[in-house]
Design an enzyme around this catalytic site. Structure first.
Site, PDB file in Angstrom:
ATOM      1  N   THR A 158       4.504   0.442  -0.412  1.00  0.00           N
ATOM      2  CA  THR A 158       4.565  -0.409  -1.603  1.00  0.00           C
ATOM      3  C   THR A 158       3.151  -0.638  -2.123  1.00  0.00           C
ATOM      4  O   THR A 158       2.220  -0.824  -1.333  1.00  0.00           O
ATOM      5  CB  THR A 158       5.253  -1.759  -1.294  1.00  0.00           C
ATOM      6  N   HIS A 161       7.619  -5.811  15.849  1.00  0.00           N
ATOM      7  CA  HIS A 161       6.966  -5.830  17.161  1.00  0.00           C
ATOM      8  C   HIS A 161       7.954  -5.555  18.294  1.00  0.00           C
ATOM      9  O   HIS A 161       7.549  -5.263  19.432  1.00  0.00           O
ATOM     10  CB  HIS A 161       6.300  -7.189  17.382  1.00  0.00           C
TER      11      HIS A 161
END
Length: 405
Positions: free
Chosen positions: A324, A376
């Protein structure tokens, strides 16, 4: 004999849709393949076209109603136009002929009557009501001087005349406007909220010296465009650099499905594009096999499709990683949100000159901050940092990227 007009067959990922706009009303003449209705889903806007020349006999599903895949939305009769529509068409033709005759004679065109909101097609009525523009203020370019949706948009965006006095607003007046959220924007909001609640999202940052890429682009952009018919931008360098980094760090190209980790042996990179209806992410397929020109052409075509509302569901299905670019709007730094079920998204930002220490000397360099948001649960900090450093190194030495070093 009337035939049924049905909604398109939705893919498995789309449960239902909403009738956004009827461009034709019952009895109004319509040509084959002319768009008669827009259906909004949580991913794209689908157009329904007329199967032949004729007219709508009945509208089964009105604007704002929810519909299912292949559900009947209208009745259509080929080759037939209702009496009211036929009369209106004749009147329109007479108006056009009269206007042409008056113009040839040096007279101003004659307008039979002042148009009102009620005279317009549903899509035009909706646009007029939303913008607050009076139908009599809009110059119609349709047949017989009728107003089209594009006429309303053009009227709204055209510059005001120099001698027009702005509308006065009473001191202390507080104006509010309430409009329903589109299905696409609601779906985007749901996905973004889901990503923040259901992933262990973390963002790591770095910065890249864009001078080498900028110099290469400046040197070869004219030759590149002449040879490939595509404008050489920065995005192709980022897509190719990200592809190479994904090869080195497969976890960033993976996704989580329940308790399973799915490692993808291909590289489909989504490029976030802003549209009037909200953020969309069309996907470039097999970027490891694409040339720089193919990447640039692909992004350009998607940008045009997004602007015109022509993106299809197949254009946005899948994707293993997303890029993006908030820099196009002036963003200096941001933390992009994951596009589930992907586990990584790269944020590009504004290129800004900053003083940098180079070999003990201060130099002014065009720098860009990079941000990598990652899940994560899937990606360790070491892998995320290594991935971002790889992109930085490949962009600061683009020869390595081109020579596959």
């Amino acid at each position: 004999m009337a035939t049924e007009i049905k909604a398109p067959v939705f893919p498995e990922s789309v449960a239902d849709g909403t009738i956004a706009t009827w461009h034709k009303k019952v009895g109004e003449a319509v040509s084959r393949d002319e768009v008669i209705c827009d259906i909004e889903t949580d991913k794209v806007v689908l157009e329904v076209v007329a199967p032949a020349d004729g007219s709508l006999v009945a509208i089964v599903k009105g604007e704002g109603e929810t519909i299912l895949s292949s559900e009947v939305i209208a009745q259509f009769e080929a080759g037939a136009v209702s009496g009211a529509a036929a009369t209106e068409a004749v009147q329109s033709e007479e108006q056009v002929e009269q206007a042409a005759a008056n113009t040839q004679a040096g007279a101003a065109p004659v307008v039979e009557r002042t148009q009102t909101v009620q005279d317009q097609a549903p899509a035009v009525r909706k646009a007029l009501n939303e913008t607050g523009i009076a139908a009599s203020d809009v110059a119609g370019t349709g047949r017989g001087g009728r107003i089209t949706k594009e006429d309303v948009v053009n009227h709204q965006t055209k510059p005001a005349a120099a001698n027009v006095t702005p509308l006065s607003v009473a001191v202390g007046e507080r104006i509010e406007k309430r409009v329903p959220m589109t299905r696409l924007r609601k779906r985007v909001a749901e996905r973004l909220l889901s990503a923040t609640q259901q992933t262990a999202m973390l963002t790591t940052f770095n910065e890249v010296n864009m001078k080498p890429v900028m110099e290469m682009r400046k040197q070869y952009k004219d030759i590149f465009e002449k040879r490939h018919g595509a404008r050489l931008g920065f995005m192709s360098f980022f897509v190719k650099a990200a592809t190479e980094a994904l090869k080195r760090y497969p976890a960033v190209n993976a996704s989580i499905d329940g308790d399973d980790i799915v490692y993808h042996g291909y590289y489909d990179i989504g490029v976030a594009v802003s549209s009037d209806r909200g953020l969309v992410v069309p996907v470039l397929r097999d970027t490891d096999r694409m040339s720089y020109a193919e990447v640039e052409n692909g992004i350009r075509d998607y940008a045009y499709k997004a602007r015109d509302g022509k993106l299809g569901i197949e254009d946005m299905t899948g994707g293993t990683f997303t890029i993006t670019n908030g820099g196009t709007f002036g963003s200096l730094l941001s933390t992009p949100i994951l596009n589930q079920p992907q586990t990584g998204i790269l944020g590009m930002h504004k290129i800004q000159e900053r003083p940098m220490a180079v070999n003990g000397q201060v130099e002014i360099l065009p720098m860009m901050y990079l941000a990598l948001s990652y899940d994560h649960r899937m990606i360790d900090g070491k892998e995320a940092v290594g991935f971002l450093v790889t992109i930085k190194e490949l962009l600061e030495e683009p020869a390595k990227l081109i020579l596959d070093l």
